[in-house]
Scaffold this active site. Structure first.
Site, mmCIF file in Angstrom:
data_model
loop_
_atom_site.group_PDB
_atom_site.id
_atom_site.type_symbol
_atom_site.label_atom_id
_atom_site.label_comp_id
_atom_site.label_asym_id
_atom_site.label_seq_id
_atom_site.Cartn_x
_atom_site.Cartn_y
_atom_site.Cartn_z
ATOM 1 C CE LYS A 117 -3.175 -4.758 23.030
ATOM 2 N NZ LYS A 117 -3.061 -3.599 22.139
ATOM 3 C CG HIS A 128 7.316 -0.854 17.883
ATOM 4 N ND1 HIS A 128 7.178 0.514 17.804
ATOM 5 C CD2 HIS A 128 6.042 -1.344 18.042
ATOM 6 C CE1 HIS A 128 5.882 0.831 17.899
ATOM 7 N NE2 HIS A 128 5.184 -0.261 18.042
ATOM 8 C CB CYS A 142 2.988 -3.092 16.217
ATOM 9 S SG CYS A 142 2.545 -2.003 17.567
#
Lengths: 337, 337, 337, 337
Positions: free
Chosen positions: A191, A228, A136
């Site tokens: 990631k 985010h 995400c």
């Protein structure tokens, strides 16, 4: 949480209907209403309340197209079993993202990576296939970097400020995050660093050649519900003005926009002029949660430019991303096999 | 707010007593209790309640040593008037920080910059003097960079997550920051970039030669009460291991520690081993708010190393910083003139 | 803030168009876009951006129907001037709420109070008229008490937990409310106690006979963005079961529902079965912000029953309330004069 | 969490040393440092880091005086086993609070209830004994009601706004409480209603006669870290002025104050004059967390008076309460057996 986001996002979808729900043994045989507590805003959508939860095994009753948001501890085995049995798994789980033959898709950015599926089915001998969407926080940054790829991305330093919904439910304890910042999210930095290189890489014959850019991420949790934020500094190969970068962002589009996919935002990257935007609470719900908002693009005294970007972590960063992936696959003919 | 922090911090101080309070015309002639609402935790300290607020003019009644936290719109004139009249102004205001003949002090880092005062008094013909402390986010970063200066700081990229108390009172509207992030703080990035170079610069004869490092800052407001977090990536000239950097931080000390100044933290930089620390709500009150906490020092794939640092913005970043500056000046003989 | 909520709420309204905006001298002559910063989520609606802000004086150019959300310090004079000149003022300001000849409307509860307008125009000699909506916390409670009026409301004790948006912008300082509760909101308790009696009173000839119930309110601010919660204990004249009360709430409706007014929620009071609902963040946006959500109705050991209720303070408690009032007036013929 | 609060609170205690720690099987044999993550502010106290965690069984090695904060699912059996074996269990668990022969202590309010211990040991044939402290929200209200008992408490309606720390760790999910209110806390209302009657009851021969007052509680969770707020309306038998009630609160004291017990606050109930106090974030840490703060005492139009009270839920409402209970027992001779 992501499962519930899928259900919310697929309500009234013009192409896809939710007809089957699978979950762990504990829930099998119960209706969805009995099996779960609804954690999102509003009430549980009516169309899923009475669906009886099935076992996560390919028994011939599951639909051809399946969305997966399973825990990483079980996703590998289950997703592969379904893919082998002929299902198309559009997964939000992290397990297969970095597999060389699995597309890690951001439809506006790397639709061509779908071609990996041919290789995947050949090599693995599967009747079905697996496609994935990024983490995400990765996706928020990559959507903003996508329009800059043409200028040659060399180095990227990003600091994130991530919403609590990114950790699922119950997720982050309120005692940890109330009026606080937690400067650590397990595996998130790794990631962001590796997924970004793969997503921005080029399809070369039967494989993806990762982008040779260096990426450094510092990930933080902040007391925000959804959205985010990523503060990015970027070094580019080409000499380019701020106006050109903003222009590239504003003009950015891809197959989702060209083909008018149902979940595609008309403008995938929205540049805001206000000095103090985007902001998660005020902007995250706009454009159905599917666009990424960028602001404050300015010179960086160390690299070349810096800016702030915001995206909806459970929509564009999870359920919405997967649905858009499935729409892309449908539109490009990858569901006809 | 910073004025109230000064009062709190100076309660029971072994060297300094609060005997005089100055404020704007609106408050002159009232007792402090009448003139103000106490905004900090707990009750207003008893020792100041009945002090009658004076005009901010050098009329012979003000003490020799004065702490200033005035609004930038009035600080220049008032501070200079008092300095000219023989007072030592230890200021938290930003007005004189970047003046070539005004020390911008972090006592552990650049105590030698006090020598600028000789030049200042000579050039300006003042009987008194002005010394300043840095901006609240600058100081947190500089305290963590101080121990690394020996390794040659070349480039720094910092993203801040700053507490609401940094904006004073009423400061940030709750409608702006509740469950939100605001990716902009006016002039903050410029201050971090320029002040850092001055503070880490070397005293060279009659002036300070700024550090030649490049600094890039991205400043954000987060819904935290006290404590600025800074996520820093740094490039160094020398090859050095993470263990050496952590060792340098842990062993870091300066005149405040050597002379045991009353407000000096025993260890000015505290390195935490936990994967998810420091955190503002859990760590900011430790060490009386005077230490800076660092964690997660690790390799940066773009520059050399990255880490997170935390400091108390209204203590080490404002009132406590100024008091420590005054203690340093007292200990080093700069108050005898 | 309420002005901006009006604009948001009136976007795409089937009956009313925003054609005129008035504000203080400071803004007169500027376009709305120049005159204001947009504080709500998303971007400023396109239809108002270029409206030039007018003076708040009846110069013949203002429309017949006007919505008012002026500061109490100026509302009396300006609203009266417009009403005298023939305009219908639908006001969210508190100034005229408790005037004997001014309706204090909650359309589902006391539409009959509109008859006060006849008296108002007669007594005041106005060509126009003023109607008001209640305070934002009053309306949430009154919507939930409306269905109980038939059982004889004798005594009510209410404790509120009110959102920060209720204080406008900049409103509550974040330093006051971040991770805090403020147990005081100026004049709020008095308003809840007196307005409730008027709203639930009966129209009797030319006046409203206030309900003889005693009401006690304790008002608190909590760190929530939108949505006022009220914890209510109530004593009733008639003996009635919890099921009957819940049934009365669920079956509650009024002229807005009967006539299908554009802003009327299909069910104005929604009773939730879940043990821990309603909750402001999860429920406040439902039903377009126009319904009130009730939960946890249970026996009160001191009075008869207690329950929790939630409503959107800037929609059902302000802009949406006023628009529904105007719709009611239009539907009932009070705008034809 | 409460266990960690005990350790924090007992650091440097003049009478009691932490020499033994017991926990579940999973932790037995590990040092405390290995067995647990420190969740409170600051670092783990040095004196407990290397204590090896023991089994919760009376094997002769545990100390005579033991503090208990066990989960309700195991507390009954374990506490009884230790009490039978001769230990004094000062418990924060809820299991034995309402037992007729177990004191439910608030030392300033009902120290006389300690006499139940004689009955307890006789009836149960134990060598040791169990004493308890109330639920964290009950104690805040009861401390404020204690001074009013002399005026005859008839009816009490209370609405609470409780901090997240009251639910332990991980406790409340941030997704549930961030920028939200949860209007339900399991069993909390029942505890407040029944415990209050027992605590304010009179010792009568061998038993406690509960206060005949009716109590109605509505409990809510708010996004505050520490500090339970209670909004109370109370009906009294005697006619009394607000000034008399405030005077009674300010003059309130008990054996802890008379004997100067180490953890006793000099003034157990502190009445604040400010219109908007007490507030949890600003006041909860004062007086070492052991006093209760009251404000806004005013007429209630339904009952007689209403006010707001605040107490530290994990100190005065848990660990500090138990330690004060133990100090009372020591001072009153109940530990000599």
């Amino acid at each position: 949480m992501v499962g519930q986001q899928f259900i919310t996002f697929l309500q009234d979808h013009p192409w896809f209907d939710v007809t089957w729900l699978g979950a762990s043994d504990r829930s099998v045989g119960k209706t969805f209403r009995e099996a779960t507590s609804w954690r999102l805003s509003g009430a549980m959508p009516a169309n899923v309340r009475n669906i009886v939860v099935s076992e996560c095994k390919p028994d011939g009753k599951a639909p051809r197209l399946m969305f997966s948001s399973m825990d990483a501890s079980v996703a590998t085995e289950i997703e592969q079993a379904f893919a082998k049995a002929g299902h198309t798994i559009v997964s939000n789980s992290r397990n297969h993202r970095m597999d060389a033959d699995v597309p890690l898709l951001v439809p506006e950015v790397n639709a061509e990576h779908l071609k990996l599926l041919t290789e995947q089915r050949k090599q693995r001998g599967w009747k079905g296939q697996i496609a994935t969407n990024p983490n995400c926080s990765t996706i928020v940054m990559v959507m903003a970097l996508g329009p800059l790829k043409q200028f040659g991305i060399k180095r990227v330093i990003v600091t994130t400020m991530q919403a609590i919904s990114g950790a699922g439910y119950p997720g982050v304890a309120s005692m940890d995050i109330n009026a606080n910042v937690v400067p650590y999210i397990g595996n998130e930095e790794e990631k962001m660093e590796s997924e970004t290189q793969k997503i921005l890489g080029d399809f070369a014959g039967s494989r993806v050649e990762p982008l040779a850019a260096k990426v450094s991420a510092a990930c933080n949790r902040v007391p925000v519900v959804d959205g985010h934020m990523v503060a990015v500094s970027v070094e580019l190969e080409k000499k380019v003005t701020a106006a050109e970068l903003i222009g590239a962002m504003r003009g950015f589009h891809g197959i989702p926009q060209q083909k008018g996919l149902p979940s595609a935002p008309p403008c995938p990257v929205i540049y805001m002029e206000e000095a103090d935007r985007p902001q998660p609470r005020r902007d995250v719900e706009r454009e159905n949660g599917m666009a990424v908002f960028v602001g404050r693009l300015r010179k960086c005294p160390v690299l070349d430019y810096k800016f702030i970007a915001l995206g909806h972590n459970t929509v564009r960063g999870a359920a919405g991303a997967a649905v858009l992936n499935a729409e892309l696959m449908q539109a490009e003919g990858w569901l006809n096999y």
